[in-house]
Design a protein around this motif. Structure first.
Motif, PDB file in Angstrom:
ATOM      1  N   ARG A 197       0.855  -1.182   0.000  1.00 33.30           N
ATOM      2  CA  ARG A 197       0.000   0.000   0.000  1.00 33.30           C
ATOM      3  C   ARG A 197       0.894   1.235   0.000  1.00 33.30           C
ATOM      4  O   ARG A 197       1.949   1.253   0.632  1.00 33.30           O
ATOM      5  CB  ARG A 197      -0.906   0.010   1.229  1.00 33.30           C
ATOM      6  N   ALA A 198       0.466   2.268  -0.730  1.00 30.66           N
ATOM      7  CA  ALA A 198       1.215   3.519  -0.769  1.00 30.66           C
ATOM      8  C   ALA A 198       0.240   4.682  -0.729  1.00 30.66           C
ATOM      9  O   ALA A 198      -0.791   4.664  -1.411  1.00 30.66           O
ATOM     10  CB  ALA A 198       2.087   3.597  -2.025  1.00 30.66           C
ATOM     11  N   GLU A 199       0.582   5.681   0.063  1.00 36.36           N
ATOM     12  CA  GLU A 199      -0.219   6.894   0.169  1.00 36.36           C
ATOM     13  C   GLU A 199       0.629   8.087  -0.228  1.00 36.36           C
ATOM     14  O   GLU A 199       1.777   8.215   0.209  1.00 36.36           O
ATOM     15  CB  GLU A 199      -0.756   7.072   1.591  1.00 36.36           C
ATOM     16  N   GLY A 200       0.036   8.964  -1.060  1.00 36.66           N
ATOM     17  CA  GLY A 200       0.749  10.137  -1.520  1.00 36.66           C
ATOM     18  C   GLY A 200       0.380  11.369  -0.739  1.00 36.66           C
ATOM     19  O   GLY A 200      -0.716  11.473  -0.161  1.00 36.66           O
ATOM     20  N   LEU A 201       1.279  12.338  -0.719  1.00 40.06           N
ATOM     21  CA  LEU A 201       1.035  13.581  -0.016  1.00 40.06           C
ATOM     22  C   LEU A 201       0.005  14.437  -0.745  1.00 40.06           C
ATOM     23  O   LEU A 201      -0.762  15.170  -0.131  1.00 40.06           O
ATOM     24  CB  LEU A 201       2.353  14.355   0.130  1.00 40.06           C
ATOM     25  N   LEU A 202      -0.050  14.279  -2.072  1.00 45.39           N
ATOM     26  CA  LEU A 202      -0.936  15.129  -2.870  1.00 45.39           C
ATOM     27  C   LEU A 202      -2.289  14.499  -3.151  1.00 45.39           C
ATOM     28  O   LEU A 202      -3.289  15.208  -3.251  1.00 45.39           O
ATOM     29  CB  LEU A 202      -0.250  15.474  -4.203  1.00 45.39           C
ATOM     30  N   GLY A 203      -2.333  13.169  -3.321  1.00 46.94           N
ATOM     31  CA  GLY A 203      -3.586  12.570  -3.776  1.00 46.94           C
ATOM     32  C   GLY A 203      -4.080  11.380  -2.998  1.00 46.94           C
ATOM     33  O   GLY A 203      -4.785  10.543  -3.539  1.00 46.94           O
ATOM     34  N   GLY A 204      -3.737  11.232  -1.718  1.00 45.94           N
ATOM     35  CA  GLY A 204      -4.228  10.101  -0.930  1.00 45.94           C
ATOM     36  C   GLY A 204      -3.587   8.790  -1.366  1.00 45.94           C
ATOM     37  O   GLY A 204      -2.401   8.735  -1.698  1.00 45.94           O
ATOM     38  N   GLU A 205      -4.379   7.719  -1.381  1.00 49.45           N
ATOM     39  CA  GLU A 205      -3.867   6.391  -1.713  1.00 49.45           C
ATOM     40  C   GLU A 205      -3.549   6.305  -3.204  1.00 49.45           C
ATOM     41  O   GLU A 205      -4.388   6.560  -4.053  1.00 49.45           O
ATOM     42  CB  GLU A 205      -4.890   5.321  -1.328  1.00 49.45           C
ATOM     43  N   VAL A 206      -2.311   5.887  -3.515  1.00 48.98           N
ATOM     44  CA  VAL A 206      -1.884   5.790  -4.911  1.00 48.98           C
ATOM     45  C   VAL A 206      -1.559   4.355  -5.309  1.00 48.98           C
ATOM     46  O   VAL A 206      -1.326   4.083  -6.492  1.00 48.98           O
ATOM     47  CB  VAL A 206      -0.663   6.694  -5.172  1.00 48.98           C
ATOM     48  N   LEU A 207      -1.535   3.429  -4.357  1.00 48.90           N
ATOM     49  CA  LEU A 207      -1.253   2.023  -4.675  1.00 48.90           C
ATOM     50  C   LEU A 207      -1.860   1.137  -3.599  1.00 48.90           C
ATOM     51  O   LEU A 207      -1.704   1.400  -2.409  1.00 48.90           O
ATOM     52  CB  LEU A 207       0.255   1.775  -4.759  1.00 48.90           C
ATOM     53  N   ARG A 208      -2.559   0.084  -4.017  1.00 46.30           N
ATOM     54  CA  ARG A 208      -3.082  -0.913  -3.085  1.00 46.30           C
ATOM     55  C   ARG A 208      -3.063  -2.273  -3.772  1.00 46.30           C
ATOM     56  O   ARG A 208      -3.694  -2.461  -4.812  1.00 46.30           O
ATOM     57  CB  ARG A 208      -4.495  -0.592  -2.630  1.00 46.30           C
ATOM     58  N   ARG A 209      -2.333  -3.226  -3.191  1.00 50.26           N
ATOM     59  CA  ARG A 209      -2.294  -4.589  -3.685  1.00 50.26           C
ATOM     60  C   ARG A 209      -2.674  -5.527  -2.545  1.00 50.26           C
ATOM     61  O   ARG A 209      -2.041  -5.530  -1.487  1.00 50.26           O
ATOM     62  CB  ARG A 209      -0.904  -4.945  -4.232  1.00 50.26           C
ATOM     63  N   ALA A 210      -3.703  -6.305  -2.775  1.00 52.53           N
ATOM     64  CA  ALA A 210      -4.207  -7.217  -1.750  1.00 52.53           C
ATOM     65  C   ALA A 210      -3.169  -8.299  -1.434  1.00 52.53           C
ATOM     66  O   ALA A 210      -2.294  -8.598  -2.264  1.00 52.53           O
ATOM     67  CB  ALA A 210      -5.511  -7.861  -2.223  1.00 52.53           C
ATOM     68  N   PRO A 211      -3.233  -8.891  -0.240  1.00 53.14           N
ATOM     69  CA  PRO A 211      -2.272  -9.952   0.116  1.00 53.14           C
ATOM     70  C   PRO A 211      -2.310 -11.095  -0.897  1.00 53.14           C
ATOM     71  O   PRO A 211      -3.371 -11.552  -1.296  1.00 53.14           O
ATOM     72  CB  PRO A 211      -2.760 -10.414   1.498  1.00 53.14           C
ATOM     73  N   ARG A 212      -1.135 -11.543  -1.299  1.00 53.29           N
ATOM     74  CA  ARG A 212      -1.016 -12.644  -2.254  1.00 53.29           C
ATOM     75  C   ARG A 212       0.179 -13.505  -1.851  1.00 53.29           C
ATOM     76  O   ARG A 212       1.170 -13.001  -1.299  1.00 53.29           O
ATOM     77  CB  ARG A 212      -0.823 -12.124  -3.677  1.00 53.29           C
ATOM     78  N   PRO A 213       0.107 -14.814  -2.082  1.00 51.78           N
ATOM     79  CA  PRO A 213       1.241 -15.680  -1.715  1.00 51.78           C
ATOM     80  C   PRO A 213       2.431 -15.438  -2.622  1.00 51.78           C
ATOM     81  O   PRO A 213       2.279 -15.216  -3.826  1.00 51.78           O
ATOM     82  CB  PRO A 213       0.668 -17.097  -1.895  1.00 51.78           C
ATOM     83  N   LEU A 214       3.607 -15.467  -2.044  1.00 47.23           N
ATOM     84  CA  LEU A 214       4.837 -15.312  -2.811  1.00 47.23           C
ATOM     85  C   LEU A 214       5.388 -16.688  -3.177  1.00 47.23           C
ATOM     86  O   LEU A 214       5.231 -17.651  -2.416  1.00 47.23           O
ATOM     87  CB  LEU A 214       5.877 -14.539  -1.998  1.00 47.23           C
ATOM     88  N   PRO A 215       6.069 -16.806  -4.309  1.00 48.34           N
ATOM     89  CA  PRO A 215       6.572 -18.111  -4.761  1.00 48.34           C
ATOM     90  C   PRO A 215       7.878 -18.490  -4.063  1.00 48.34           C
ATOM     91  O   PRO A 215       8.918 -18.665  -4.715  1.00 48.34           O
ATOM     92  CB  PRO A 215       6.776 -17.887  -6.264  1.00 48.34           C
ATOM     93  N   LEU A 216       7.841 -18.619  -2.755  1.00 44.52           N
ATOM     94  CA  LEU A 216       9.048 -19.014  -2.030  1.00 44.52           C
ATOM     95  C   LEU A 216       8.661 -19.641  -0.703  1.00 44.52           C
ATOM     96  O   LEU A 216       7.554 -19.455  -0.201  1.00 44.52           O
ATOM     97  CB  LEU A 216       9.977 -17.817  -1.808  1.00 44.52           C
ATOM     98  N   ARG A 217       9.592 -20.393  -0.163  1.00 44.43           N
ATOM     99  CA  ARG A 217       9.428 -21.042   1.143  1.00 44.43           C
ATOM    100  C   ARG A 217      10.644 -20.669   1.977  1.00 44.43           C
ATOM    101  O   ARG A 217      11.769 -21.038   1.651  1.00 44.43           O
ATOM    102  CB  ARG A 217       9.316 -22.552   0.975  1.00 44.43           C
ATOM    103  N   LEU A 218      10.417 -19.926   3.056  1.00 46.06           N
ATOM    104  CA  LEU A 218      11.503 -19.431   3.886  1.00 46.06           C
ATOM    105  C   LEU A 218      11.824 -20.432   4.989  1.00 46.06           C
ATOM    106  O   LEU A 218      10.980 -20.749   5.828  1.00 46.06           O
ATOM    107  CB  LEU A 218      11.129 -18.095   4.518  1.00 46.06           C
ATOM    108  N   ALA A 219      13.043 -20.916   4.989  1.00 40.48           N
ATOM    109  CA  ALA A 219      13.492 -21.784   6.072  1.00 40.48           C
ATOM    110  C   ALA A 219      13.800 -20.939   7.307  1.00 40.48           C
ATOM    111  O   ALA A 219      14.016 -19.729   7.203  1.00 40.48           O
ATOM    112  CB  ALA A 219      14.740 -22.552   5.639  1.00 40.48           C
ATOM    113  N   PRO A 220      13.798 -21.525   8.497  1.00 38.99           N
ATOM    114  CA  PRO A 220      14.126 -20.758   9.702  1.00 38.99           C
ATOM    115  C   PRO A 220      15.470 -20.055   9.557  1.00 38.99           C
ATOM    116  O   PRO A 220      16.468 -20.656   9.158  1.00 38.99           O
ATOM    117  CB  PRO A 220      14.164 -21.836  10.790  1.00 38.99           C
ATOM    118  N   GLY A 221      15.480 -18.764   9.847  1.00 40.09           N
ATOM    119  CA  GLY A 221      16.704 -17.983   9.750  1.00 40.09           C
ATOM    120  C   GLY A 221      17.036 -17.496   8.354  1.00 40.09           C
ATOM    121  O   GLY A 221      17.984 -16.726   8.186  1.00 40.09           O
ATOM    122  N   GLN A 222      16.273 -17.892   7.364  1.00 46.58           N
ATOM    123  CA  GLN A 222      16.602 -17.524   5.985  1.00 46.58           C
ATOM    124  C   GLN A 222      16.181 -16.094   5.672  1.00 46.58           C
ATOM    125  O   GLN A 222      15.138 -15.622   6.110  1.00 46.58           O
ATOM    126  CB  GLN A 222      15.925 -18.478   4.999  1.00 46.58           C
TER     127      GLN A 222
END
Length: 302
Positions: free
Chosen positions: A185-210
């Protein structure tokens, strides 16, 4: 998910290679042109990977099958890989010679240290040899309380072409593997919200500590604005991380051109003012144009 392989508390197995029965002398379909020179997989068939689960201090036993469908012998080398679990894997033989049209089953053990943290410890069996290489995943889970923790770090926004790119890092701070989801999400000083992307799964699996560094493209970013970008990452088990960054979008090319036009207009205005300055008034008749100055006569006497 496949059931865990039975674990036994034993020492390292004696070196042994179990050779399967030789196939008929005629080449099999696997030996046809384009087939791999050899393959590696969990023994017994039907398992795409090894799955082991138990408490710290357990010694797991299993076998990896190496198949040579070709007409000449192959030598394959084995080693364990993984941030920590790779060093826990020990093979009966680390270098195996496989006769033609034969399958070799190589015993190995996974010894989990007594102080190993609960959670996932992913690893793999790496097989290399003439004709290729293969990795057989080893999903190892140490029983006990688990902690799911995730952080978002080093967020930065960079302009790129007609848009921008958001750089960030995800770090697994817990002891269990995570498949994160990301919202932007991004909000601009001049025009309010300028970007919104809903939660989506990423193509990765994070191991502990990775730690994984990633980028998020942002085509159509504002041309002139100051924005606050907020990244929120979540995962199973209640893991949640959030971070922000501020970026100023300034069209420097346009600003420079505008500045030059303003300066040029100002210079022109100054020239016009100078040209329009009224002339000096003409002197009256008989009036000298030069102011009188007292004369000093050098050496005058009275």
């Amino acid at each position: 998910m496949h059931p865990p392989r039975r674990a036994r508390r034993t020492g390292l197995l004696a070196a042994a290679v179990l050779l399967g029965a030789a196939a008929p002398s005629a080449p099999s379909a696997a030996a046809a042109e384009g087939a791999p020179a050899w393959t590696a997989a969990p023994s017994g068939g039907g398992r795409p990977y090894f799955y082991l689960e138990g408490v710290a201090g357990t010694v797991f036993e299993d076998k990896v099958a190496l198949s040579n469908p070709g007409g000449e012998a192959r030598t394959v080398r084995l080693r364990g890989t993984g941030d920590d679990s790779g060093s826990w894997i020990a093979f009966a033989e680390t270098e195996v010679r496989i006769p033609p049209r034969t399958r070799a089953e190589v015993p190995f053990t996974v010894t989990v240290p007594a102080g190993a943290a609960p959670g996932d410890h992913p690893g793999a069996i790496a097989a290399t040899g003439a004709g290729g290489s293969a990795d057989v995943p080893v999903h190892l889970r140490v029983s006990g309380p688990t902690l799911a923790a995730l952080t978002v770090e080093d967020v930065a926004v960079e302009e790129r072409g007609d848009g921008a790119v958001i750089r960030y890092a995800l770090v697994n701070r817990g002891n269990t593997a995570l498949v994160p989801r990301l919202a932007v999400r991004a909000e601009g000083l001049l025009g309010g919200e300028v970007l919104r992307r809903a939660p989506r799964p990423l193509p990765l699996r994070l191991a502990p500590g990775q730690r994984v560094e990633r980028t998020e493209p942002w085509p159509g970013a504002p041309a002139l604005d100051t924005v606050e970008v907020r990244l929120t990452a979540t995962a199973a088990g209640g893991a949640r991380g959030q971070a922000t960054a501020t970026a100023a979008f300034v069209p420097w090319t346009t600003v420079t051109a505008t500045t030059l036009l303003v300066l040029a207009a100002a210079a022109g205005a100054v020239r016009r003012v100078r040209r329009r300055k009224p002339p000096e008034p003409a002197p009256a008749p008989g009036e000298s144009t030069h102011p009188e100055r007292p004369l000093v006569q050098s050496g005058a006497t009275t």
